[in-house]
Design a protein around this motif. Structure first.
Motif, PDB file in Angstrom:
ATOM      1  N   LEU A 147      -7.535  -1.772  16.244  1.00  0.00           N
ATOM      2  CA  LEU A 147      -7.584  -2.742  15.142  1.00  0.00           C
ATOM      3  C   LEU A 147      -8.533  -2.287  14.038  1.00  0.00           C
ATOM      4  N   ALA A 148      -9.508  -1.440  14.392  1.00  0.00           N
ATOM      5  CA  ALA A 148     -10.459  -0.939  13.393  1.00  0.00           C
ATOM      6  C   ALA A 148      -9.876   0.244  12.616  1.00  0.00           C
ATOM      7  N   ALA A 149      -8.907   0.940  13.211  1.00  0.00           N
ATOM      8  CA  ALA A 149      -8.446   2.197  12.604  1.00  0.00           C
ATOM      9  C   ALA A 149      -7.767   1.951  11.259  1.00  0.00           C
ATOM     10  N   PRO A 150      -8.122   2.745  10.237  1.00  0.00           N
ATOM     11  CA  PRO A 150      -7.468   2.580   8.929  1.00  0.00           C
ATOM     12  C   PRO A 150      -6.023   3.065   8.981  1.00  0.00           C
ATOM     13  N   VAL A 151      -5.243   2.627   7.996  1.00  0.00           N
ATOM     14  CA  VAL A 151      -3.824   2.996   7.969  1.00  0.00           C
ATOM     15  C   VAL A 151      -3.563   3.904   6.762  1.00  0.00           C
ATOM     16  N   ILE A 152      -2.918   5.022   7.042  1.00  0.00           N
ATOM     17  CA  ILE A 152      -2.513   5.946   5.981  1.00  0.00           C
ATOM     18  C   ILE A 152      -1.083   5.561   5.608  1.00  0.00           C
TER      19      ILE A 152
ATOM     20  N   TYR B  13       0.843  -1.201   0.000  1.00  0.00           N
ATOM     21  CA  TYR B  13       0.000   0.000   0.000  1.00  0.00           C
ATOM     22  C   TYR B  13       0.874   1.246   0.000  1.00  0.00           C
ATOM     23  N   GLY B  14       0.470   2.210  -0.806  1.00  0.00           N
ATOM     24  CA  GLY B  14       1.220   3.458  -0.911  1.00  0.00           C
ATOM     25  C   GLY B  14       0.251   4.602  -1.111  1.00  0.00           C
TER      26      GLY B  14
ATOM     27  N   PRO C  35       5.534  -2.574   6.394  1.00  0.00           N
ATOM     28  CA  PRO C  35       4.935  -3.280   7.536  1.00  0.00           C
ATOM     29  C   PRO C  35       3.905  -2.385   8.230  1.00  0.00           C
ATOM     30  N   LEU C  36       2.960  -3.022   8.879  1.00  0.00           N
ATOM     31  CA  LEU C  36       1.925  -2.256   9.584  1.00  0.00           C
ATOM     32  C   LEU C  36       2.580  -1.351  10.627  1.00  0.00           C
ATOM     33  N   PRO C  37       2.003  -0.170  10.870  1.00  0.00           N
ATOM     34  CA  PRO C  37       2.596   0.721  11.874  1.00  0.00           C
ATOM     35  C   PRO C  37       2.632   0.052  13.250  1.00  0.00           C
ATOM     36  N   ASP C  38       3.554   0.544  14.064  1.00  0.00           N
ATOM     37  CA  ASP C  38       3.783  -0.109  15.349  1.00  0.00           C
ATOM     38  C   ASP C  38       2.523  -0.169  16.218  1.00  0.00           C
ATOM     39  N   TRP C  39       1.732   0.934  16.243  1.00  0.00           N
ATOM     40  CA  TRP C  39       0.531   0.944  17.103  1.00  0.00           C
ATOM     41  C   TRP C  39      -0.428  -0.173  16.714  1.00  0.00           C
ATOM     42  N   LYS C  40      -0.475  -0.457  15.400  1.00  0.00           N
ATOM     43  CA  LYS C  40      -1.370  -1.515  14.924  1.00  0.00           C
ATOM     44  C   LYS C  40      -0.789  -2.881  15.322  1.00  0.00           C
ATOM     45  N   GLN C  41       0.508  -3.040  15.106  1.00  0.00           N
ATOM     46  CA  GLN C  41       1.143  -4.327  15.431  1.00  0.00           C
ATOM     47  C   GLN C  41       1.000  -4.647  16.919  1.00  0.00           C
ATOM     48  N   GLN C  42       1.203  -3.604  17.750  1.00  0.00           N
ATOM     49  CA  GLN C  42       1.129  -3.849  19.202  1.00  0.00           C
ATOM     50  C   GLN C  42      -0.290  -4.273  19.603  1.00  0.00           C
ATOM     51  N   ALA C  43      -1.288  -3.614  19.008  1.00  0.00           N
ATOM     52  CA  ALA C  43      -2.687  -3.975  19.338  1.00  0.00           C
ATOM     53  C   ALA C  43      -2.981  -5.403  18.885  1.00  0.00           C
TER      54      ALA C  43
ATOM     55  N   LEU D 103      -8.802 -10.177   7.262  1.00  0.00           N
ATOM     56  CA  LEU D 103      -8.073 -11.348   7.760  1.00  0.00           C
ATOM     57  C   LEU D 103      -8.357 -11.483   9.253  1.00  0.00           C
ATOM     58  N   THR D 104      -8.449 -12.700   9.740  1.00  0.00           N
ATOM     59  CA  THR D 104      -8.776 -12.896  11.160  1.00  0.00           C
ATOM     60  C   THR D 104      -7.622 -12.381  12.019  1.00  0.00           C
ATOM     61  N   LEU D 105      -7.931 -12.137  13.297  1.00  0.00           N
ATOM     62  CA  LEU D 105      -6.873 -11.677  14.208  1.00  0.00           C
ATOM     63  C   LEU D 105      -5.761 -12.724  14.297  1.00  0.00           C
ATOM     64  N   GLY D 106      -6.153 -14.005  14.209  1.00  0.00           N
ATOM     65  CA  GLY D 106      -5.153 -15.076  14.252  1.00  0.00           C
ATOM     66  C   GLY D 106      -4.194 -14.975  13.069  1.00  0.00           C
ATOM     67  N   VAL D 107      -4.738 -14.720  11.883  1.00  0.00           N
ATOM     68  CA  VAL D 107      -3.896 -14.591  10.681  1.00  0.00           C
ATOM     69  C   VAL D 107      -3.031 -13.331  10.795  1.00  0.00           C
ATOM     70  N   LEU D 108      -3.605 -12.247  11.328  1.00  0.00           N
ATOM     71  CA  LEU D 108      -2.821 -11.008  11.504  1.00  0.00           C
ATOM     72  C   LEU D 108      -1.696 -11.229  12.513  1.00  0.00           C
ATOM     73  N   LYS D 109      -1.971 -12.006  13.552  1.00  0.00           N
ATOM     74  CA  LYS D 109      -0.938 -12.275  14.572  1.00  0.00           C
ATOM     75  C   LYS D 109       0.260 -12.959  13.926  1.00  0.00           C
ATOM     76  N   VAL D 110      -0.011 -13.943  13.069  1.00  0.00           N
ATOM     77  CA  VAL D 110       1.090 -14.643  12.392  1.00  0.00           C
ATOM     78  C   VAL D 110       1.828 -13.646  11.485  1.00  0.00           C
ATOM     79  N   ALA D 111       1.058 -12.778  10.825  1.00  0.00           N
ATOM     80  CA  ALA D 111       1.684 -11.831   9.894  1.00  0.00           C
ATOM     81  C   ALA D 111       2.649 -10.881  10.603  1.00  0.00           C
ATOM     82  N   VAL D 112       2.330 -10.496  11.828  1.00  0.00           N
ATOM     83  CA  VAL D 112       3.202  -9.536  12.535  1.00  0.00           C
ATOM     84  C   VAL D 112       4.153 -10.225  13.513  1.00  0.00           C
TER      85      VAL D 112
END
Ligand code: HUF
Length: 678
Positions: free
Chosen positions: A623-628, A434-435, A489-497, A464-473
């Motif tokens: 987890l709901a917040a969109p990413v810019i 994404y860009g 990579p997803l921003p840190d705030w998203k990864q931490q959540a 993607l399920t939270l389980g799939v996202l967990k594996v991704a990060v």
């Protein structure tokens, strides 16, 4: 009370009848500032439109029809009615689901969207955006739609191996969907007879007592958290499981303390009785002595006049004095004797009412463990993983009304929602780039090995399920196959959540028989495990199908353990539990069986989210917040990466309705960003 008419429709739409929501105030700032009259007009229009839609959700509620049916004077400002109509449509309050369109979808496409995942949230967002006029494509790794809604169908057997229960009808969007499509909703009979580890029924009174104790324990845990603010032990957040076990230990100590107090009371009463008896004996001796003295005086009594008056008076005085003393002493004796009787009665009562030796007998503890297993099922994890403070943060948003199951199988809902959508099944997404200019999604076609496709669009909705996202990060070294890469990579705030929030597990075993051998009137029966550790193993059986199908639940610790065991062993365990309850000869071999393994499923990696220790409801918002995308010089600043799914909806997580509502929410958000305000 169940509301009807306009009030019922507003309640069904989860909106307050008499006031604007913060979202409405933000979208209608002019109305928000206009005072009470403006508010009333807005609310009247909004509530009337909701009423029209809820009454007839099978047909599109167009602006024209809405205006025509509005009673005067509310139809006098068509521009306001149009704005309210557009707002309700955009935010998924009207014209959602499957309904007859009166106006065609705009032919000119207004932006391209890739939705990843054809679960209920992906289908909801895709459906909405398509009717808003966007060009939508859905990529799904499985060969079917529905994700964690999955129905086993063979011959006359139907069983939901994923979501199964529509939890409450009022406010539930599934209620509207059920009016639109053929959902055969059947209320669940909540009575649930329990069978002990020996297979014998647990007596009703015992069942009730332990259930009350379970509820008391939960109330105590809530008191500990919310009134005493006992949410941290040192620096560590406390889990619900820890709190419950502490309360149980405190109850056990309380029982020991009560027993100690009781023993001390018995000893004190016994000591008093001994002392009383000693005093009674002394009095008895004194009475005997006085009696003898008095008798001797009577025997030696001399008549008046022979020895002179004074001697006679002295003698009579002594006789009477001794008699009075004797009477007084006898009276005191009777009083003390009565006291002794009371003391003996008290001792008897104390001995009869010894407090119990233990807080819960080992059998009672296992019944309590059954209730804990049920809680572990609802939360899809062990109680020790749940945040004491936040585990039930969504409780206030539970829908009222009966819980129902979908007799014709829950998969009828996602299948109906595929209408007119471009869904590419067997397309496993590998990479999401994404860009600032847009997105590129790389997907592998699982049917034609090694064939990869790159899809381009303006934005992507990731369900993607939270389980799939967990594996991704997860850390690189621990990455498994079938992972999704985010670039950047997803921003840190998203990864931490993603890391903080919990993703649990729950499994089911479907057993299809040639006949019903259980009570056909009960939808549920429970099986009390033989140890605390195994409390979640086939602890609950469901019989909700019209055919002879039983569904056994495997929750808590057992849910993960069962995934490393073969189907034969699991079915064997189920059969021995059933034979223990119904007798060896009554239980036939099953004709068909299914065992789920949601944790091992690469497209789910678990069952649903929970608020883990260290997490809170606000992680759902993150987890709901969109990413810019990270900005570049010509950055438009538009979010390109949006998220929907049960793990993104703070008030309704872990449910089908929550996932569906998250899809409606994201469609509204995307439309606001990409299509402008209506
Ligand atoms: O998993 P999804 O359905 O998630 P959702 O939309 O948030 O709905 O959709 C994600 C999709 C799937 O289709 C995947 O295959 C796909 O993404 N995918 C990919 C991919 N990786 C994944 N696609 C492309 N490329 C990739 N790389 C499991 C379970 C759940 C429930 C219950 C029982 C069990 C065993 C009973 C129950 C219940 C409810 C219930 C939860 C819901 C869930 C919702 C998510 N239930 N919910 N009543 N759930 O206890 O309301 O009785 O199923 O919240 O379906």
């Amino acid at each position: 009370t169940v509301l009807s008419g306009q009030e019922g429709a507003v309640f069904q739409s989860r909106l307050p009848f008499n006031k604007m929501t913060p979202n409405e105030e933000a979208c209608f700032p002019d109305i928000s500032r206009s005072g009470i009259l403006g508010h009333r007009v807005f609310l009247n229009i909004r509530n009337s439109l909701l009423h029209m839609w809820v009454d007839n959700p099978k047909i599109q509620l167009s602006f024209e029809i809405a205006l025509k049916n509005l009673p005067p004077p509310f139809d006098s400002e068509p521009s306001l009615v149009r704005r309210v109509h557009s707002f309700l449509e955009r935010h998924g309050f009207i014209n959602f689901g499957i309904f007859k369109r009166l106006k065609p979808i705009p032919a000119k496409k207004l932006g391209k969207v890739i939705v990843i995942g054809a679960g209920i949230s992906g289908l909801a967002v895709a459906h909405q955006l398509q009717q808003f006029g966007m060009d939508v494509i859905v990529l799904e790794a499985r060969d079917r739609v529905g994700g964690r809604i999955s129905t086993f169908r063979k011959n006359s057997y139907i069983a939901d191996v994923g979501a199964m229960v529509v939890t409450g009808v009022y406010g539930n969007p599934m209620t509207i969907l059920s009016k639109q499509i053929g959902m055969d909703l059947v209320p669940i009979q909540q009575t649930c007879p329990l069978y002990g580890p020996d297979g014998k029924p647990v007596p009703k009174e015992k069942d009730d007592v332990i259930e009350r104790e379970f509820n008391r324990l939960l109330e105590s845990a809530s008191y500990l958290s919310h009134r005493l603010d006992f949410n941290y032990a040192g620096d560590c957040p406390v889990s619900l499981g820890d709190a419950l076990e502490w309360i149980i230990s405190m109850q056990e100590m309380q029982v020991m303390h009560k027993r100690g107090q009781h023993m001390q009371e018995i000893i004190a009463t016994q000591t008093k009785i001994i002392e009383q008896r000693r005093r009674l004996k002394t009095l008895r001796d004194t009475i005997g002595k006085l009696k003898n003295e008095h008798l001797a005086m009577i025997n030696q009594r001399k008549p008046k006049g022979t020895d002179g008056d004074l001697k006679y008076c002295y003698q009579e005085f002594n006789i009477r004095n001794t008699q009075i003393k004797m009477e007084e002493t006898i009276s005191t004796f009777h009083d003390l004797h009565a006291e002794e009787k009371q003391m003996l009665a008290k001792l008897h009562e104390l001995e009869q009412n010894r407090p119990s030796d233990v807080y819960l007998s080992s059998r009672d503890r296992l019944i309590l463990d059954w209730h804990f297993a049920n809680l572990e099922f609802a939360n899809a994890t062990r109680l020790n993983n749940l945040s004491l403070k936040h585990w039930d943060q969504d409780d206030d948003f539970e829908f009222i009304g009966h819980h129902t199951t979908v007799r014709n199988g829950y998969s009828c809902v996602p299948v109906a929602l595929t209408e007119n959508l471009d869904i590419r099944v067997n397309s496993a997404v590998k990479e999401i780039k994404y860009g600032t200019k847009g997105v590129e999604v790389v997907a592998e076609n699982l049917k034609t090995s090694n064939s990869q496709m790159t899809y381009k669009a303006d934005l992507v909705v990731c369900t993607l399920t939270l389980g799939v996202l967990k594996v991704a990060v997860a850390h690189k070294e621990s990455q498994q196959s079938n992972t999704v890469k985010f670039d950047p990579p997803l921003p840190d705030w998203k990864q931490q959540a993603i890391k903080r929030l919990g993703f649990g597990n729950l499994n089911k075993v479907v057993l299809c028989f040639d006949r019903i051998f259980w009570d056909p009137n009960a939808n549920l029966f429970g099986h009390v495990g033989s140890t605390t550790a195994s409390r979640g193993e086939m602890f609950l059986f469901w019989s909700i199908s019209s055919s002879p199908v039983l569904l056994a639940l495997v929750a808590g610790m057992a849910a993960n353990l069962v995934e490393s065991v073969t189907d034969d062993i699991i079915i064997g365990r189920c059969m021995s539990v059933l034979k223990n309850i119904f007798g060896n000869t009554s239980v036939p071999q099953p004709k068909e069986t299914v065992v789920t393994r949601w944790r091992s499923d690469p497209w789910a990696r678990g069952s649903y989210s929970y608020v883990s220790v260290g997490s809170s409801g606000s992680d759902y918002d993150l987890l709901a917040a969109p990413v810019i995308p990270p900005s570049s010089k010509d950055a438009e600043g538009l979010p390109r990466l949006f998220f929907a799914g049960e793990h993104t909806i703070r008030n309704y997580p872990a449910t089908v309705h929550g996932a569906y509502l998250s899809g409606l929410r994201e469609a509204g958000r995307i439309a606001d960003y990409y299509l402008g305000y209506p």
